[in-house]
Design a protein around this motif. Structure first.
Motif, mmCIF file in Angstrom:
data_model
loop_
_atom_site.group_PDB
_atom_site.id
_atom_site.type_symbol
_atom_site.label_atom_id
_atom_site.label_comp_id
_atom_site.label_asym_id
_atom_site.label_seq_id
_atom_site.Cartn_x
_atom_site.Cartn_y
_atom_site.Cartn_z
ATOM 1 N N MET A 1 0.835 -1.172 0.000
ATOM 2 C CA MET A 1 0.000 0.000 0.000
ATOM 3 C C MET A 1 0.875 1.228 0.000
ATOM 4 O O MET A 1 1.834 1.281 0.735
ATOM 5 N N GLY B 1 7.974 -9.678 10.322
ATOM 6 C CA GLY B 1 7.359 -10.575 11.309
ATOM 7 C C GLY B 1 8.399 -11.472 11.964
ATOM 8 O O GLY B 1 8.475 -11.561 13.193
ATOM 9 N N GLU C 1 15.922 -18.002 6.233
ATOM 10 C CA GLU C 1 15.389 -17.122 5.178
ATOM 11 C C GLU C 1 15.833 -17.669 3.829
ATOM 12 O O GLU C 1 17.020 -17.859 3.587
ATOM 13 N N LYS C 2 14.844 -17.891 2.942
ATOM 14 C CA LYS C 2 15.194 -18.461 1.632
ATOM 15 C C LYS C 2 15.532 -17.381 0.615
ATOM 16 O O LYS C 2 16.151 -17.649 -0.404
ATOM 17 N N ARG D 1 8.715 -8.795 2.276
ATOM 18 C CA ARG D 1 7.904 -7.818 1.539
ATOM 19 C C ARG D 1 8.336 -6.374 1.783
ATOM 20 O O ARG D 1 7.685 -5.447 1.303
ATOM 21 N N ILE E 1 4.785 2.662 3.922
ATOM 22 C CA ILE E 1 4.376 3.744 4.816
ATOM 23 C C ILE E 1 3.956 3.219 6.184
ATOM 24 O O ILE E 1 3.290 2.185 6.283
ATOM 25 N N VAL F 1 13.378 -23.748 4.262
ATOM 26 C CA VAL F 1 12.859 -24.849 5.083
ATOM 27 C C VAL F 1 11.858 -25.625 4.231
ATOM 28 O O VAL F 1 10.940 -25.048 3.646
ATOM 29 N N THR G 1 5.832 -16.666 7.915
ATOM 30 C CA THR G 1 5.653 -16.502 6.473
ATOM 31 C C THR G 1 4.276 -17.031 6.119
ATOM 32 O O THR G 1 3.785 -17.948 6.793
ATOM 33 N N SER H 1 4.753 -21.044 1.816
ATOM 34 C CA SER H 1 6.179 -21.183 2.101
ATOM 35 C C SER H 1 6.787 -22.442 1.508
ATOM 36 O O SER H 1 7.992 -22.576 1.457
ATOM 37 N N TYR I 1 -1.065 -9.204 -0.111
ATOM 38 C CA TYR I 1 -2.067 -9.280 0.951
ATOM 39 C C TYR I 1 -2.929 -10.510 0.768
ATOM 40 O O TYR I 1 -3.103 -10.998 -0.345
ATOM 41 N N ASN J 1 1.504 -15.452 10.498
ATOM 42 C CA ASN J 1 0.841 -14.654 9.462
ATOM 43 C C ASN J 1 -0.668 -14.813 9.378
ATOM 44 O O ASN J 1 -1.298 -14.183 8.527
ATOM 45 N N MET K 1 2.991 -3.812 8.330
ATOM 46 C CA MET K 1 4.195 -4.069 9.117
ATOM 47 C C MET K 1 3.852 -4.155 10.601
ATOM 48 O O MET K 1 4.347 -5.020 11.322
ATOM 49 N N SER L 1 2.171 -7.419 11.678
ATOM 50 C CA SER L 1 3.137 -8.511 11.847
ATOM 51 C C SER L 1 3.928 -8.317 13.142
ATOM 52 O O SER L 1 4.288 -9.294 13.813
HETATM 53 C C1 LIG Z 1 3.548 -3.669 -2.666
HETATM 54 C C2 LIG Z 1 3.306 -3.707 -1.178
HETATM 55 C C3 LIG Z 1 2.965 -2.539 -0.509
HETATM 56 C C4 LIG Z 1 2.749 -2.563 0.874
HETATM 57 N N1 LIG Z 1 2.523 -1.382 1.551
HETATM 58 C C5 LIG Z 1 2.525 -1.371 2.900
HETATM 59 C C6 LIG Z 1 2.542 -0.141 3.612
HETATM 60 O O1 LIG Z 1 2.591 0.939 3.017
HETATM 61 N N2 LIG Z 1 2.515 -0.185 4.967
HETATM 62 C C7 LIG Z 1 2.483 -1.378 5.660
HETATM 63 O O2 LIG Z 1 2.488 -1.342 6.902
HETATM 64 N N3 LIG Z 1 2.488 -2.559 5.007
HETATM 65 C C8 LIG Z 1 2.525 -2.590 3.652
HETATM 66 N N4 LIG Z 1 2.578 -3.768 2.977
HETATM 67 C C9 LIG Z 1 2.415 -5.014 3.734
HETATM 68 C C10 LIG Z 1 3.687 -5.359 4.491
HETATM 69 O O3 LIG Z 1 4.794 -5.220 3.649
HETATM 70 C C11 LIG Z 1 3.560 -6.796 4.992
HETATM 71 O O4 LIG Z 1 2.379 -6.921 5.751
HETATM 72 C C12 LIG Z 1 4.728 -7.191 5.883
HETATM 73 O O5 LIG Z 1 5.955 -6.777 5.318
HETATM 74 C C13 LIG Z 1 4.698 -8.713 6.070
HETATM 75 O O6 LIG Z 1 5.874 -9.106 6.763
HETATM 76 P P1 LIG Z 1 6.068 -10.615 7.218
HETATM 77 O O7 LIG Z 1 7.390 -10.703 7.841
HETATM 78 O O8 LIG Z 1 4.901 -11.027 8.038
HETATM 79 O O9 LIG Z 1 6.022 -11.464 5.864
HETATM 80 P P2 LIG Z 1 7.084 -11.436 4.661
HETATM 81 O O10 LIG Z 1 7.664 -10.088 4.506
HETATM 82 O O11 LIG Z 1 6.386 -12.036 3.494
HETATM 83 O O12 LIG Z 1 8.259 -12.387 5.158
HETATM 84 C C14 LIG Z 1 8.239 -13.789 5.001
HETATM 85 C C15 LIG Z 1 9.666 -14.243 4.707
HETATM 86 O O13 LIG Z 1 9.698 -15.652 4.780
HETATM 87 C C16 LIG Z 1 10.576 -16.149 3.770
HETATM 88 N N5 LIG Z 1 10.202 -17.554 3.519
HETATM 89 C C17 LIG Z 1 9.048 -18.007 2.987
HETATM 90 N N6 LIG Z 1 9.048 -19.363 2.953
HETATM 91 C C18 LIG Z 1 10.237 -19.756 3.466
HETATM 92 C C19 LIG Z 1 10.833 -21.048 3.680
HETATM 93 N N7 LIG Z 1 10.201 -22.181 3.359
HETATM 94 N N8 LIG Z 1 12.072 -21.102 4.210
HETATM 95 C C20 LIG Z 1 12.757 -19.947 4.538
HETATM 96 N N9 LIG Z 1 12.221 -18.710 4.357
HETATM 97 C C21 LIG Z 1 10.988 -18.615 3.832
HETATM 98 C C22 LIG Z 1 10.292 -15.221 2.584
HETATM 99 O O14 LIG Z 1 11.362 -15.231 1.657
HETATM 100 C C23 LIG Z 1 10.124 -13.883 3.292
HETATM 101 O O15 LIG Z 1 11.337 -13.167 3.373
HETATM 102 C C24 LIG Z 1 2.828 -3.790 1.594
HETATM 103 C C25 LIG Z 1 3.188 -4.964 0.913
HETATM 104 C C26 LIG Z 1 3.457 -4.914 -0.442
HETATM 105 C C27 LIG Z 1 3.944 -6.152 -1.135
#
Ligand SMILES: Cc1cc2nc3c(=O)[nH]c(=O)nc-3n(C[C@H](O)[C@H](O)[C@H](O)COP(=O)(O)OP(=O)(O)OC[C@H]3O[C@@H](n4cnc5c(N)ncnc54)[C@H](O)[C@@H]3O)c2cc1C
Length: 501
Positions: A1, A44, A66-67, A73, A90, A273, A309, A317, A432, A454, A463, A466
């Motif tokens: 977003m 997260g 981390e893969k 994201r 943001i 993993v 994830t 994942s 999302y 998640n 962010m 998470s």
């Molecule tokens: C285009 C876009 C715009 C966004 N805008 C905003 C915003 O403005 N403000 C906001 O607050 N949020 C925003 N978000 C949402 C926010 O980015 C996410 O909610 C947040 O980053 C999720 O973080 P996470 O750590 O939970 O998941 P992720 O960031 O998805 O992290 C999961 C990690 O796990 C790793 N992984 C997956 N499977 C495996 C496996 N089997 N083995 C090892 N590693 C693995 C992945 O490579 C990844 O690095 C946006 C997202 C996107 C894509």
């Protein structure tokens, strides 16, 4: 977003059940865990590693798998020697975990550069921000009555209740499910909001259909790339992010992830993993993680595992659950696709009804739900490092723009939006959850000492969501390990906290 687009609007039970006994075979002799694994180094997973370290102390080994890239994201792309956020960009001023991380890590806030917003319906601008706040207010009132005041009061009330989570977490309370967490904040009203379409809640509130179509729908299209039938709770999170007082991290938001891993003294394991299975030896339960690195495959045993994830749908994942009895079902639900295209070039202001680019005053353009419109938003974006003399490029100059669209833009669509361009960088995201009202909220506890972060995304992806889930899981894992049942799923917490010493 890309919430920087939105200053105009300044005026937000799963069929799966946990398998195993949550109070189940944990420490045999009251000993602390010796090894904890976190899968995923996005915000997260990194925040989970940090909070686990805080709660379990310096002795426990924390491995983060981390893969791909640390940050997940949260990622940047380089254009013309500058980096730009291509993922989560943001942060709201009331996102207290993110604020605290930035403070602890000695990072800096990136200042936001003002820019006006307009809403485009495919033919013309139907709403335009001006330089005069009072004029904007008057226009909103003239067109939509008091809808925007009702909306603001609704979002503020929800945010006020949501803010209770920081107090509960500061006092060490944890929740075993997303439902329990939401219930403690806003009662059944919050849980119902995860099932009810946003448009229904707003109409009931007395917000006009016109306001929903012309203001709310464009905000949902830019923030979640979905329409006003998304659940009301997610809509409220999104509308909170459409307010002023937004910020980002100087140098890029992903710096928070690498910083947290560092202060957590976590071992970053660059590996995918592939499988997880329970291993019972006498009284002790552990989990075997099988993984692949660039050089080899391997496996290791852990006392506690946190999956940070998404597990659902095609973004999943790829982790297989083996040897669980009864076997795990596939979690229901899917993730939504969106494309972020970063273009360095000249915006075609004629397409928006402004043949002379020098007269085009907008930095961001949102769109209404219009058939045949191939993009959701286009906005001039600022780099992650902003020097003192930085100014936003004028539309007659070559600038850097971010376009969100459901599909990759083809050449003719790019030519429609840009007179000419130097470079185009495309990132296809599954940013999302695809919000439907039927799938329910996924579980947090998958097995005795196996947690899933998640699922919170089904209440809202951001962010801070998470980070809240990370703190909750670290507390929950700690209380479960130490059998402190009076710190989990407690009722009437506001009252309890007031009466605690
Ligand atoms: C285009 C876009 C715009 C966004 N805008 C905003 C915003 O403005 N403000 C906001 O607050 N949020 C925003 N978000 C949402 C926010 O980015 C996410 O909610 C947040 O980053 C999720 O973080 P996470 O750590 O939970 O998941 P992720 O960031 O998805 O992290 C999961 C990690 O796990 C790793 N992984 C997956 N499977 C495996 C496996 N089997 N083995 C090892 N590693 C693995 C992945 O490579 C990844 O690095 C946006 C997202 C996107 C894509």
């Amino acid at each position: 977003m890309d919430r920087s687009l939105l200053p105009l609007f300044a005026v937000l039970l799963s069929p799966w059940t946990a398998v195993g006994d949550p109070e189940g075979p944990a420490p045999v002799d009251g000993a602390p865990p010796s090894k904890i694994a976190v899968v995923g180094a996005g915000i997260g997973g990194s925040a989970t590693a940090h909070f686990l370290r805080q709660h379990f102390g310096p002795e426990v080994q924390v491995d983060v798998f981390e893969k791909g890239e640390v940050g997940g994201r949260l990622a940047t792309v380089t254009v013309n020697h500058n980096d730009y956020e291509s993922g989560g960009s943001i942060i709201h001023s009331l996102n207290l975990h993110m604020q605290e991380f930035v403070k602890q890590l000695g990072l800096k806030y990136r200042r936001s550069i003002a820019g006006k917003t307009a809403v485009f319906n495919g033919k013309e601008m139907i709403l335009e921000e001006t330089d005069w706040y009072l004029l904007d207010l008057f226009r909103l009132w003239w067109r939509y009555g008091i809808s925007f005041i009702r909306l603001q009061m609704w979002v503020e009330e929800i945010m006020e209740k949501f803010m209770r989570i920081y107090k509960y977490q500061a006092h060490g309370y944890a929740f075993s499910s997303v439902e329990e967490l939401l219930d403690s904040l806003g009662g059944s009203g919050f849980i119902n909001m995860t099932r009810r379409p946003l448009s229904d809640s707003l109409l009931e509130l007395g917000v006009s259909q016109r306001f929903i179509d012309e203001v709310i729908a464009p905000v949902m299209r830019v923030n979640y790339r979905q329409n006003v039938s998304i659940p009301a709770f997610i809509g409220a999170v999104s509308l909170a992010g459409a307010q002023n007082n937004l910020w980002a991290v100087e140098g890029g938001n992903k710096l928070v992830c690498s910083g947290l891993l560092k202060i957590a003294n976590a071992n970053l394991r660059q590996a995918q993993v592939n499988a997880i299975s329970p291993v019972q030896s006498g009284e002790a339960l552990q989990y075997q993680l099988s993984f692949t690195t660039a050089a080899r495959t391997g496996s290791e045993l852990y006392d506690i595992v946190v999956l940070a994830t998404p597990l659902q749908g095609s973004v999943g994942s790829g982790v297989q659950f083996q040897g669980f009895s009864p076997p795990f079902n596939q979690l229901p639900g899917n993730y939504h696709s969106t494309v972020a295209t970063i273009v360095h070039g000249y915006l075609n202001t004629s397409f928006f009804g402004f043949p002379d680019p020098r007269l085009f005053p907008f930095a961001s353009i949102l769109t209404t739900e219009t058939p045949d419109l191939f993009f959701n938003s286009v906005a001039s974006v600022c780099p992650v490092n902003i020097s003192t003399g930085f100014r936003r490029k004028q539309p007659q100059e070559a600038g850097v723009y971010k376009v969100f669209s459901p599909q990759p833009l083809d050449k003719s669509q790019l030519k429609t939006l840009f007179r000419s361009y130097y470079s185009v960088q495309v990132t296809e995201w599954q940013p999302y959850s695809h919000y439907g009202s039927s799938q329910g909220l996924p579980p947090v506890e998958l097995h005795s000492n196996l947690y899933y972060l998640n699922g919170i995304e089904w209440a809202g992806s951001a962010m801070e969501m998470s980070s809240v889930a990370a703190k909750n899981i670290a507390l929950l894992a700690y209380h479960r390990w130490n059998r402190q049942t009076d710190m989990v799923d407690q009722r009437d917490l506001m009252h309890r906290i007031k009466t605690e010493l």
